[in-house]
Design a protein around this motif. Structure first.
Motif, PDB file in Angstrom:
ATOM      1  N   ARG A  68       0.845  -1.182   0.000  1.00 27.97           N
ATOM      2  CA  ARG A  68       0.000   0.000   0.000  1.00 27.97           C
ATOM      3  C   ARG A  68       0.889   1.243   0.000  1.00 27.97           C
ATOM      4  O   ARG A  68       1.879   1.314   0.735  1.00 27.97           O
ATOM      5  N   GLU A  69       0.522   2.231  -0.826  1.00 28.63           N
ATOM      6  CA  GLU A  69       1.343   3.430  -0.930  1.00 28.63           C
ATOM      7  C   GLU A  69       0.503   4.690  -0.771  1.00 28.63           C
ATOM      8  O   GLU A  69      -0.686   4.722  -1.114  1.00 28.63           O
ATOM      9  N   PHE A  70       1.167   5.723  -0.281  1.00 28.34           N
ATOM     10  CA  PHE A  70       0.534   7.026  -0.098  1.00 28.34           C
ATOM     11  C   PHE A  70       0.233   7.658  -1.450  1.00 28.34           C
ATOM     12  O   PHE A  70       1.043   7.604  -2.372  1.00 28.34           O
ATOM     13  N   VAL A  71      -0.933   8.302  -1.546  1.00 24.71           N
ATOM     14  CA  VAL A  71      -1.306   9.014  -2.772  1.00 24.71           C
ATOM     15  C   VAL A  71      -1.411  10.512  -2.508  1.00 24.71           C
ATOM     16  O   VAL A  71      -0.767  11.312  -3.190  1.00 24.71           O
ATOM     17  N   ALA A  72      -2.219  10.888  -1.516  1.00 27.53           N
ATOM     18  CA  ALA A  72      -2.435  12.310  -1.254  1.00 27.53           C
ATOM     19  C   ALA A  72      -2.993  12.491   0.147  1.00 27.53           C
ATOM     20  O   ALA A  72      -3.627  11.571   0.682  1.00 27.53           O
ATOM     21  N   SER A  73      -2.771  13.681   0.721  1.00 29.66           N
ATOM     22  CA  SER A  73      -3.358  13.997   2.025  1.00 29.66           C
ATOM     23  C   SER A  73      -3.774  15.451   2.053  1.00 29.66           C
ATOM     24  O   SER A  73      -3.285  16.278   1.265  1.00 29.66           O
ATOM     25  N   ILE A  74      -4.652  15.765   2.991  1.00 32.50           N
ATOM     26  CA  ILE A  74      -5.144  17.130   3.138  1.00 32.50           C
ATOM     27  C   ILE A  74      -5.315  17.419   4.625  1.00 32.50           C
ATOM     28  O   ILE A  74      -5.722  16.562   5.400  1.00 32.50           O
ATOM     29  N   SER A 122      -6.167  12.411 -16.245  1.00 37.35           N
ATOM     30  CA  SER A 122      -5.064  11.849 -17.037  1.00 37.35           C
ATOM     31  C   SER A 122      -4.619  10.501 -16.473  1.00 37.35           C
ATOM     32  O   SER A 122      -3.425  10.251 -16.283  1.00 37.35           O
ATOM     33  N   LEU A 123      -5.573   9.663 -16.230  1.00 42.74           N
ATOM     34  CA  LEU A 123      -5.282   8.372 -15.597  1.00 42.74           C
ATOM     35  C   LEU A 123      -4.424   7.492 -16.493  1.00 42.74           C
ATOM     36  O   LEU A 123      -4.550   7.516 -17.729  1.00 42.74           O
ATOM     37  N   GLY A 146      -8.220  21.936   5.282  1.00 42.10           N
ATOM     38  CA  GLY A 146      -8.171  21.897   3.826  1.00 42.10           C
ATOM     39  C   GLY A 146      -7.171  22.872   3.238  1.00 42.10           C
ATOM     40  O   GLY A 146      -7.040  22.960   2.020  1.00 42.10           O
ATOM     41  N   GLY A 147      -6.439  23.560   4.084  1.00 43.70           N
ATOM     42  CA  GLY A 147      -5.527  24.580   3.600  1.00 43.70           C
ATOM     43  C   GLY A 147      -4.227  24.056   3.042  1.00 43.70           C
ATOM     44  O   GLY A 147      -3.532  24.765   2.304  1.00 43.70           O
ATOM     45  N   SER A 148      -3.865  22.830   3.400  1.00 41.82           N
ATOM     46  CA  SER A 148      -2.622  22.240   2.909  1.00 41.82           C
ATOM     47  C   SER A 148      -2.896  20.859   2.338  1.00 41.82           C
ATOM     48  O   SER A 148      -3.713  20.113   2.878  1.00 41.82           O
ATOM     49  N   SER A 149      -2.202  20.538   1.276  1.00 41.51           N
ATOM     50  CA  SER A 149      -2.341  19.212   0.677  1.00 41.51           C
ATOM     51  C   SER A 149      -0.978  18.731   0.195  1.00 41.51           C
ATOM     52  O   SER A 149      -0.082  19.540  -0.088  1.00 41.51           O
ATOM     53  N   TYR A 150      -0.840  17.430   0.112  1.00 39.09           N
ATOM     54  CA  TYR A 150       0.429  16.811  -0.257  1.00 39.09           C
ATOM     55  C   TYR A 150       0.134  15.644  -1.207  1.00 39.09           C
ATOM     56  O   TYR A 150      -0.896  14.992  -1.095  1.00 39.09           O
ATOM     57  N   TYR A 151       1.071  15.420  -2.118  1.00 43.39           N
ATOM     58  CA  TYR A 151       0.867  14.395  -3.129  1.00 43.39           C
ATOM     59  C   TYR A 151       2.115  13.558  -3.324  1.00 43.39           C
ATOM     60  O   TYR A 151       3.236  14.052  -3.193  1.00 43.39           O
ATOM     61  N   VAL A 211       1.589  11.145  -8.769  1.00 48.83           N
ATOM     62  CA  VAL A 211       0.261  11.664  -9.106  1.00 48.83           C
ATOM     63  C   VAL A 211       0.221  13.188  -9.144  1.00 48.83           C
ATOM     64  O   VAL A 211      -0.806  13.761  -9.520  1.00 48.83           O
ATOM     65  N   LYS A 212       1.316  13.816  -8.763  1.00 51.99           N
ATOM     66  CA  LYS A 212       1.346  15.275  -8.696  1.00 51.99           C
ATOM     67  C   LYS A 212       1.036  15.870 -10.061  1.00 51.99           C
ATOM     68  O   LYS A 212       1.587  15.452 -11.078  1.00 51.99           O
ATOM     69  N   GLY A 213       0.139  16.848 -10.080  1.00 53.51           N
ATOM     70  CA  GLY A 213      -0.263  17.482 -11.330  1.00 53.51           C
ATOM     71  C   GLY A 213      -1.417  16.796 -12.024  1.00 53.51           C
ATOM     72  O   GLY A 213      -1.999  17.348 -12.960  1.00 53.51           O
ATOM     73  N   ARG A 214      -1.760  15.591 -11.592  1.00 52.17           N
ATOM     74  CA  ARG A 214      -2.876  14.846 -12.215  1.00 52.17           C
ATOM     75  C   ARG A 214      -4.033  14.647 -11.231  1.00 52.17           C
ATOM     76  O   ARG A 214      -5.193  14.631 -11.648  1.00 52.17           O
ATOM     77  N   PHE A 215      -3.718  14.468  -9.964  1.00 53.44           N
ATOM     78  CA  PHE A 215      -4.735  14.221  -8.941  1.00 53.44           C
ATOM     79  C   PHE A 215      -4.882  15.458  -8.058  1.00 53.44           C
ATOM     80  O   PHE A 215      -3.906  16.168  -7.803  1.00 53.44           O
TER      81      PHE A 215
END
Length: 121
Positions: A45-51, A85-86, A55-60, A64-68
């Motif tokens: 299992r791998e990290f994809v994104a968090s918020i 852009s899957l 909701g002021g900060s998010s990480y990718y 997936v950066k730039g697509r998700f």
């Protein structure tokens, strides 16, 4: 106790889009950092994104950066993952996750049951 329920998975051709949703039970949704992980067959299992809670900060993840795009609506107790852009390598079971102890999803206190995303070439 928090229950997380994902929806929005499915099958799509490469280049297409999907939006995943994760609805959380309870009245304390805004106290949790939220995020998405994924697990492909035979892989960890791998990290994809968090918020963050507000909701002021998010990480990718770089993959997936730039697509998700991750977002949340605290009034609706829901977090979203817009996937554009899957690619076939995005095929996996996607899991929603909640972290009560930090604002950066450093750990996971609750997991959803997962939703399948399949991208065909």
């Amino acid at each position: 106790q928090v229950q997380l329920m994902e929806s929005g998975g499915g099958s799509v051709q490469a280049g297409g889009s999907l939006r995943l949703s994760c609805a959380a039970s309870g009245r304390t949704f805004s106290r949790y950092a939220m995020g998405w992980f994924r697990q492909a067959p035979g892989k960890e299992r791998e990290f994809v994104a968090s918020i963050s809670r507000s909701g002021g900060s998010s990480y990718y993840a770089d993959s997936v950066k730039g697509r998700f795009t991750i977002s949340r609506d605290n009034a609706k107790n829901t977090v979203y993952l817009q996937m554009n852009s899957l690619k076939p390598e995005d095929t996996a079971v996607y899991y929603c996750a909640a972290d009560l102890r930090s604002d950066y999803l450093l750990g996971v206190d609750y997991w959803g049951q997962g939703t399948q995303v399949t991208v065909s070439s």
